[in-house]
Scaffold this motif. Structure first.
Motif, PDB file in Angstrom:
ATOM      1  N   ASN A   2       0.825  -1.204   0.000  1.00 54.52           N
ATOM      2  CA  ASN A   2       0.000   0.000   0.000  1.00 54.52           C
ATOM      3  C   ASN A   2       0.857   1.251   0.000  1.00 54.52           C
ATOM      4  N   ASN A   3       1.927   1.261   0.781  1.00 51.26           N
ATOM      5  CA  ASN A   3       2.816   2.417   0.811  1.00 51.26           C
ATOM      6  C   ASN A   3       3.487   2.638  -0.541  1.00 51.26           C
ATOM      7  N   LEU A   4       3.903   1.580  -1.182  1.00 51.68           N
ATOM      8  CA  LEU A   4       4.543   1.700  -2.487  1.00 51.68           C
ATOM      9  C   LEU A   4       3.570   2.216  -3.538  1.00 51.68           C
ATOM     10  N   ASP A   5       2.323   1.821  -3.442  1.00 52.90           N
ATOM     11  CA  ASP A   5       1.334   2.258  -4.414  1.00 52.90           C
ATOM     12  C   ASP A   5       1.106   3.775  -4.360  1.00 52.90           C
ATOM     13  N   PHE A   6       1.279   4.377  -3.197  1.00 55.12           N
ATOM     14  CA  PHE A   6       1.029   5.802  -3.048  1.00 55.12           C
ATOM     15  C   PHE A   6       2.262   6.665  -3.293  1.00 55.12           C
ATOM     16  N   GLU A   7       3.409   6.074  -3.406  1.00 57.45           N
ATOM     17  CA  GLU A   7       4.632   6.852  -3.565  1.00 57.45           C
ATOM     18  C   GLU A   7       4.592   7.804  -4.767  1.00 57.45           C
ATOM     19  N   PRO A   8       4.151   7.373  -5.955  1.00 60.89           N
ATOM     20  CA  PRO A   8       4.065   8.318  -7.078  1.00 60.89           C
ATOM     21  C   PRO A   8       3.104   9.477  -6.792  1.00 60.89           C
ATOM     22  N   PHE A   9       2.045   9.183  -6.057  1.00 57.10           N
ATOM     23  CA  PHE A   9       1.088  10.225  -5.674  1.00 57.10           C
ATOM     24  C   PHE A   9       1.772  11.269  -4.797  1.00 57.10           C
ATOM     25  N   TYR A  10       2.492  10.798  -3.777  1.00 54.46           N
ATOM     26  CA  TYR A  10       3.190  11.718  -2.876  1.00 54.46           C
ATOM     27  C   TYR A  10       4.238  12.531  -3.626  1.00 54.46           C
ATOM     28  N   GLU A  11       4.961  11.886  -4.514  1.00 55.91           N
ATOM     29  CA  GLU A  11       5.984  12.589  -5.295  1.00 55.91           C
ATOM     30  C   GLU A  11       5.365  13.661  -6.179  1.00 55.91           C
ATOM     31  N   ALA A  12       4.229  13.346  -6.775  1.00 52.81           N
ATOM     32  CA  ALA A  12       3.554  14.332  -7.625  1.00 52.81           C
ATOM     33  C   ALA A  12       3.116  15.535  -6.812  1.00 52.81           C
ATOM     34  N   LEU A  13       2.615  15.300  -5.606  1.00 51.64           N
ATOM     35  CA  LEU A  13       2.201  16.403  -4.743  1.00 51.64           C
ATOM     36  C   LEU A  13       3.386  17.269  -4.332  1.00 51.64           C
ATOM     37  N   GLU A  14       4.522  16.633  -4.081  1.00 47.62           N
ATOM     38  CA  GLU A  14       5.724  17.378  -3.704  1.00 47.62           C
ATOM     39  C   GLU A  14       6.253  18.203  -4.872  1.00 47.62           C
ATOM     40  N   ASP A  15       6.125  17.682  -6.081  1.00 52.62           N
ATOM     41  CA  ASP A  15       6.689  18.336  -7.256  1.00 52.62           C
ATOM     42  C   ASP A  15       5.819  19.445  -7.831  1.00 52.62           C
ATOM     43  N   ASP A  16       4.515  19.405  -7.574  1.00 54.03           N
ATOM     44  CA  ASP A  16       3.596  20.346  -8.208  1.00 54.03           C
ATOM     45  C   ASP A  16       2.742  21.059  -7.161  1.00 54.03           C
ATOM     46  N   PRO A  17       3.105  22.301  -6.801  1.00 52.12           N
ATOM     47  CA  PRO A  17       2.353  23.030  -5.772  1.00 52.12           C
ATOM     48  C   PRO A  17       0.876  23.217  -6.125  1.00 52.12           C
ATOM     49  N   LYS A  18       0.577  23.344  -7.402  1.00 46.32           N
ATOM     50  CA  LYS A  18      -0.818  23.513  -7.825  1.00 46.32           C
ATOM     51  C   LYS A  18      -1.614  22.227  -7.557  1.00 46.32           C
ATOM     52  N   LEU A  19      -1.011  21.102  -7.832  1.00 42.52           N
ATOM     53  CA  LEU A  19      -1.643  19.815  -7.562  1.00 42.52           C
ATOM     54  C   LEU A  19      -1.825  19.617  -6.059  1.00 42.52           C
ATOM     55  N   LEU A  20      -0.830  20.017  -5.284  1.00 41.67           N
ATOM     56  CA  LEU A  20      -0.936  19.927  -3.830  1.00 41.67           C
ATOM     57  C   LEU A  20      -2.081  20.789  -3.318  1.00 41.67           C
ATOM     58  N   ALA A  21      -2.222  21.995  -3.838  1.00 35.95           N
ATOM     59  CA  ALA A  21      -3.311  22.882  -3.427  1.00 35.95           C
ATOM     60  C   ALA A  21      -4.669  22.256  -3.754  1.00 35.95           C
ATOM     61  N   GLU A  22      -4.781  21.646  -4.932  1.00 36.24           N
ATOM     62  CA  GLU A  22      -6.033  20.989  -5.308  1.00 36.24           C
ATOM     63  C   GLU A  22      -6.336  19.809  -4.376  1.00 36.24           C
ATOM     64  N   ALA A  23      -5.318  19.038  -4.048  1.00 38.39           N
ATOM     65  CA  ALA A  23      -5.506  17.891  -3.156  1.00 38.39           C
ATOM     66  C   ALA A  23      -5.936  18.358  -1.765  1.00 38.39           C
ATOM     67  N   LEU A  24      -5.338  19.441  -1.283  1.00 40.23           N
ATOM     68  CA  LEU A  24      -5.721  19.974   0.023  1.00 40.23           C
ATOM     69  C   LEU A  24      -7.149  20.505   0.001  1.00 40.23           C
ATOM     70  N   GLU A  25      -7.536  21.117  -1.095  1.00 41.33           N
ATOM     71  CA  GLU A  25      -8.905  21.613  -1.218  1.00 41.33           C
ATOM     72  C   GLU A  25      -9.905  20.448  -1.172  1.00 41.33           C
TER      73      GLU A  25
END
Length: 84
Positions: free
Chosen positions: A10-33
């Motif tokens: 499960n942790n490995l499956d989410f790693e690309p998701f976490y990396e994308a959030l770290e790399d893209d502030p706009k994506l992180l803002a959308e996820a937080l919203e």
């Protein structure tokens, strides 16, 4: 052993998701919203998120408090002055 393997998978499956959030502030803002919309209807969830932020990210907590204070200060300005 199986529980550990499932948790690791499960942790490995989410790693690309976490990396994308770290790399893209706009994506992180959308996820937080989205997250805030999800917890908006459950007061206990809101308190848990607030407590988590306060305990694990003091800088973010302080920024939120300052932002809240600044919006409250503007709200107390007489309407004749427009808050500016």
């Amino acid at each position: 052993m199986k529980t550990e393997e499932l948790e690791q998978q499960n942790n490995l499956d989410f790693e690309p998701f976490y990396e994308a959030l770290e790399d893209d502030p706009k994506l992180l803002a959308e996820a937080l919203e989205i997250l805030l919309d999800m917890v908006d209807f459950e007061p206990t969830s809101i308190k848990k998120v607030a407590l988590y932020i306060k305990e694990d990210s003091q800088n973010l907590y302080n920024e939120i408090v300052e932002l809240y204070k600044s919006t409250q200060d503007k709200g107390n300005t007489p309407s004749c002055c427009g808050g500016h």
